[in-house]
Design an enzyme around this catalytic site. Sequence first.
Site, PDB file in Angstrom:
ATOM      1  N   GLY A   1       6.582  -6.234  -0.820  1.00  0.00           N
ATOM      2  CA  GLY A   1       5.905  -6.176   0.477  1.00  0.00           C
ATOM      3  C   GLY A   1       6.871  -6.557   1.578  1.00  0.00           C
ATOM      4  O   GLY A   1       8.100  -6.439   1.409  1.00  0.00           O
ATOM      5  N   SER A   2       6.343  -7.032   2.683  1.00  0.00           N
ATOM      6  CA  SER A   2       7.194  -7.334   3.837  1.00  0.00           C
ATOM      7  C   SER A   2       7.963  -8.641   3.616  1.00  0.00           C
ATOM      8  O   SER A   2       7.531  -9.522   2.866  1.00  0.00           O
ATOM      9  CB  SER A   2       6.317  -7.458   5.084  1.00  0.00           C
ATOM     10  OG  SER A   2       5.412  -8.535   4.913  1.00  0.00           O
ATOM     11  N   CYS A  13      10.175   1.766   1.829  1.00  0.00           N
ATOM     12  CA  CYS A  13      11.066   0.635   2.141  1.00  0.00           C
ATOM     13  C   CYS A  13      12.517   1.093   2.176  1.00  0.00           C
ATOM     14  O   CYS A  13      13.346   0.475   2.821  1.00  0.00           O
ATOM     15  CB  CYS A  13      10.885  -0.467   1.106  1.00  0.00           C
ATOM     16  SG  CYS A  13      11.113   0.141  -0.567  1.00  0.00           S
ATOM     17  N   GLU A  49      10.672  -8.030  -3.739  1.00  0.00           N
ATOM     18  CA  GLU A  49      11.149  -6.720  -3.266  1.00  0.00           C
ATOM     19  C   GLU A  49      10.621  -6.574  -1.846  1.00  0.00           C
ATOM     20  O   GLU A  49       9.428  -6.320  -1.645  1.00  0.00           O
ATOM     21  CB  GLU A  49      10.614  -5.595  -4.170  1.00  0.00           C
ATOM     22  CG  GLU A  49      11.108  -5.666  -5.611  1.00  0.00           C
ATOM     23  CD  GLU A  49      12.586  -5.330  -5.761  1.00  0.00           C
ATOM     24  OE1 GLU A  49      13.194  -4.815  -4.812  1.00  0.00           O
ATOM     25  OE2 GLU A  49      13.136  -5.609  -6.836  1.00  0.00           O
ATOM     26  N   LEU A  50      11.504  -6.743  -0.844  1.00  0.00           N
ATOM     27  CA  LEU A  50      11.019  -6.913   0.534  1.00  0.00           C
ATOM     28  C   LEU A  50      11.445  -5.768   1.445  1.00  0.00           C
ATOM     29  O   LEU A  50      11.790  -4.686   0.986  1.00  0.00           O
ATOM     30  CB  LEU A  50      11.484  -8.282   1.046  1.00  0.00           C
ATOM     31  CG  LEU A  50      11.143  -9.457   0.099  1.00  0.00           C
ATOM     32  CD1 LEU A  50      11.676 -10.770   0.638  1.00  0.00           C
ATOM     33  CD2 LEU A  50       9.641  -9.561  -0.152  1.00  0.00           C
ATOM     34  N   LYS A  63      -2.748  -8.337  -7.811  1.00  0.00           N
ATOM     35  CA  LYS A  63      -3.527  -8.269  -6.572  1.00  0.00           C
ATOM     36  C   LYS A  63      -3.041  -7.047  -5.804  1.00  0.00           C
ATOM     37  O   LYS A  63      -1.981  -7.075  -5.178  1.00  0.00           O
ATOM     38  CB  LYS A  63      -3.336  -9.523  -5.713  1.00  0.00           C
ATOM     39  CG  LYS A  63      -4.367  -9.585  -4.590  1.00  0.00           C
ATOM     40  CD  LYS A  63      -3.908 -10.321  -3.366  1.00  0.00           C
ATOM     41  CE  LYS A  63      -3.103  -9.497  -2.419  1.00  0.00           C
ATOM     42  NZ  LYS A  63      -3.736  -8.262  -1.888  1.00  0.00           N
ATOM     43  N   TRP A 122       0.807  -1.222   0.000  1.00  0.00           N
ATOM     44  CA  TRP A 122       0.000   0.000   0.000  1.00  0.00           C
ATOM     45  C   TRP A 122       0.839   1.272   0.000  1.00  0.00           C
ATOM     46  O   TRP A 122       0.306   2.360  -0.192  1.00  0.00           O
ATOM     47  CB  TRP A 122      -0.925   0.020   1.237  1.00  0.00           C
ATOM     48  CG  TRP A 122      -0.204  -0.275   2.518  1.00  0.00           C
ATOM     49  CD1 TRP A 122      -0.148  -1.489   3.157  1.00  0.00           C
ATOM     50  CD2 TRP A 122       0.615   0.607   3.298  1.00  0.00           C
ATOM     51  NE1 TRP A 122       0.646  -1.410   4.273  1.00  0.00           N
ATOM     52  CE2 TRP A 122       1.134  -0.130   4.388  1.00  0.00           C
ATOM     53  CE3 TRP A 122       0.962   1.953   3.190  1.00  0.00           C
ATOM     54  CZ2 TRP A 122       1.972   0.426   5.353  1.00  0.00           C
ATOM     55  CZ3 TRP A 122       1.809   2.514   4.147  1.00  0.00           C
ATOM     56  CH2 TRP A 122       2.297   1.760   5.211  1.00  0.00           C
ATOM     57  N   ASN A 123       2.163   1.174   0.252  1.00  0.00           N
ATOM     58  CA  ASN A 123       2.887   2.432   0.491  1.00  0.00           C
ATOM     59  C   ASN A 123       3.125   3.252  -0.775  1.00  0.00           C
ATOM     60  O   ASN A 123       3.287   4.469  -0.692  1.00  0.00           O
ATOM     61  CB  ASN A 123       4.184   2.194   1.283  1.00  0.00           C
ATOM     62  CG  ASN A 123       5.197   1.353   0.548  1.00  0.00           C
ATOM     63  OD1 ASN A 123       4.838   0.609  -0.366  1.00  0.00           O
ATOM     64  ND2 ASN A 123       6.439   1.468   0.930  1.00  0.00           N
ATOM     65  N   ARG A 169      10.149  11.422   3.159  1.00  0.00           N
ATOM     66  CA  ARG A 169       9.283  11.507   1.968  1.00  0.00           C
ATOM     67  C   ARG A 169       8.220  10.413   2.025  1.00  0.00           C
ATOM     68  O   ARG A 169       8.416   9.379   2.649  1.00  0.00           O
ATOM     69  CB  ARG A 169      10.109  11.483   0.677  1.00  0.00           C
ATOM     70  CG  ARG A 169      10.815  10.256   0.472  1.00  0.00           C
ATOM     71  CD  ARG A 169      11.911  10.308  -0.573  1.00  0.00           C
ATOM     72  NE  ARG A 169      12.268   8.919  -0.802  1.00  0.00           N
ATOM     73  CZ  ARG A 169      11.795   8.188  -1.791  1.00  0.00           C
ATOM     74  NH1 ARG A 169      11.037   8.725  -2.720  1.00  0.00           N
ATOM     75  NH2 ARG A 169      12.099   6.920  -1.893  1.00  0.00           N
ATOM     76  N   GLU A 193      11.682  -2.516  11.168  1.00  0.00           N
ATOM     77  CA  GLU A 193      11.398  -1.481  10.169  1.00  0.00           C
ATOM     78  C   GLU A 193      10.383  -0.518  10.807  1.00  0.00           C
ATOM     79  O   GLU A 193       9.258  -0.922  11.115  1.00  0.00           O
ATOM     80  CB  GLU A 193      10.808  -2.173   8.938  1.00  0.00           C
ATOM     81  CG  GLU A 193      10.889  -1.359   7.686  1.00  0.00           C
ATOM     82  CD  GLU A 193      10.372  -2.139   6.469  1.00  0.00           C
ATOM     83  OE1 GLU A 193       9.708  -3.177   6.634  1.00  0.00           O
ATOM     84  OE2 GLU A 193      10.625  -1.667   5.350  1.00  0.00           O
ATOM     85  N   SER A 196      16.028   5.963  -5.669  1.00  0.00           N
ATOM     86  CA  SER A 196      15.148   5.374  -6.682  1.00  0.00           C
ATOM     87  C   SER A 196      15.318   6.076  -8.019  1.00  0.00           C
ATOM     88  O   SER A 196      15.342   7.306  -8.082  1.00  0.00           O
ATOM     89  CB  SER A 196      13.690   5.497  -6.240  1.00  0.00           C
ATOM     90  OG  SER A 196      13.509   4.782  -5.047  1.00  0.00           O
TER      91      SER A 196
END
Length: 475
Positions: free
Chosen positions: A226-227, A282, A248-249, A172, A148-149, A276, A379, A439
């Site tokens: 996600g996590s 992450c 991508e964790l 999803k 969701w971030n 930001r 985290e 990024s």
Amino acid sequence: MRNQLYIDGEWRDGAGGERFTVNDPATGDGIADVAAGTPDDAVLACDVADRAQRSWAAVAPREKSEVLRRCWSTLIDHADELANLIVAEHGKPLADARGEIAYSAEFFRWNAEEAVRIHGSLGTSPNGANRILVHHPPVGVVVMVTPWNFPAAMITRKLAPALAAGNGVVVKPPRETPLTALRIAELLTGAGVPEGLVNVVPTLTSGAWFDAAVDHRAVRMVSFTGSTEVGRTLLRRCADRVLKSVMELGGNAPFIVFDDADLEAAVEGAMVAKMRHSAETCTAANRFLVEAAVAEEFSARLAAAMAEVKVGNGFDDGVTCGPMINAGAVETIDELVGAAVRAGAHVALGGNAIDGPGHFYEPTVLGGVAPDSPIAHAEIFGPVAPIIPFNDHDAMVDMANDTEMGLTGYVYTEDLAKGLAVAERIQAGMIGLNRGAVSDPAAPFGGMKQSGLGREGASEGIYEFCETQYIATNW
Ligand code: NAD
């Protein structure tokens, strides 16, 4: 607002008829009721993606490239509308949401350029017996599960290279932020992506949904962001069908400040790396390792900059930090701050949850944090900057690497040789050297250790969505 499943270019309700509410985290109020997909809907979407992918794989690279380029311009044309959707369901400040859309769209422009450059190779076997012809066909159908971030960017960073390589996709999105994903899918169809190639199926039953999708015979790959905890679970399921997996964790980035750093630049970079997107990235700086000689001054300057942060509704003028995603997130942050203070940290700024409505936390700076404090190992995902002073450089590098995560690190020093040498010793996939943001669509994004497998972006990103086939021949 689109609030149904998007399958085969059509809007439809879930097979079970269930719906769920999406909340505005700034107020706690419901803003939309969205159809919840079932495992049967996931299977239908995989069938549809399989059919669409077979035709798309045969489309010429130049034509694919032109469709992707139109996707980029369509997202840019709808930037205001999409940024508003992001603020409504995620809560981040409008300026950050606009930045996210520019970043999200850029993956289509970058991959439009890459789509015509998926190169193979030609070699000769050492004994001269045959030629070695290598090429890269698409994997087939890819299942994407996203967090969701970044309601837009975590989808387009996967989608654009997957389409460029010739794949079909079932997404999803997270239950917290499905609205941006649904609208993007519709816009992509308008830009020329064939119907059925991109399907978006929100659900309330992620585990059962994923099990059904992973068992579909056409699915050959899972791309997850996600996590780490959920990533491990999905990897185990992927093993059952030996599916290609990109993960991508989570992160736990050290932000290292040497005593020869330009402190003004370091604080500016720290604010970017920490704050930001409402401090919910992450790549966020999670631990500030600051050389003891400048630790107090850095802490005071960072506290002054954090005191200027305006917390509030992402739609309001001047707001630079929105709400956390939900009440649970605020509780977790508060527990980590409390444990750090009990272990001896002092509060230089903030340190408290803000009373509702909405899920807000004060911008917080903690000085003198113990390296073994839970906040240095979890985290945080919130506006809290723990500062850990160091003296010995080797011990500091060990401390920076004392985590199972390895996504990002940051190093500030005026001595470039020292900065590069330390950067090479940090076990992380991405290092910002005198920069607070890493990024970039043209750079390989991804982590070492338990922060992930594979890379997104750059030239590498597209090959993740390809197979490698070799043909032995001679002439
Ligand atoms: P999460 O792992 O809780 O959820 C991610 C997605 O997985 C959501 O869509 C969720 O519904 C789904 N999910 C959860 N359980 C599932 C299951 N059993 N089967 C199938 N799907 C399941 O993560 P989150 O809270 O949405 O996002 C925050 C995390 O994402 C943080 O750890 C952050 O570091 C990480 N993240 C990593 C990157 C990166 O590029 N490395 C980028 C953004 C976020």
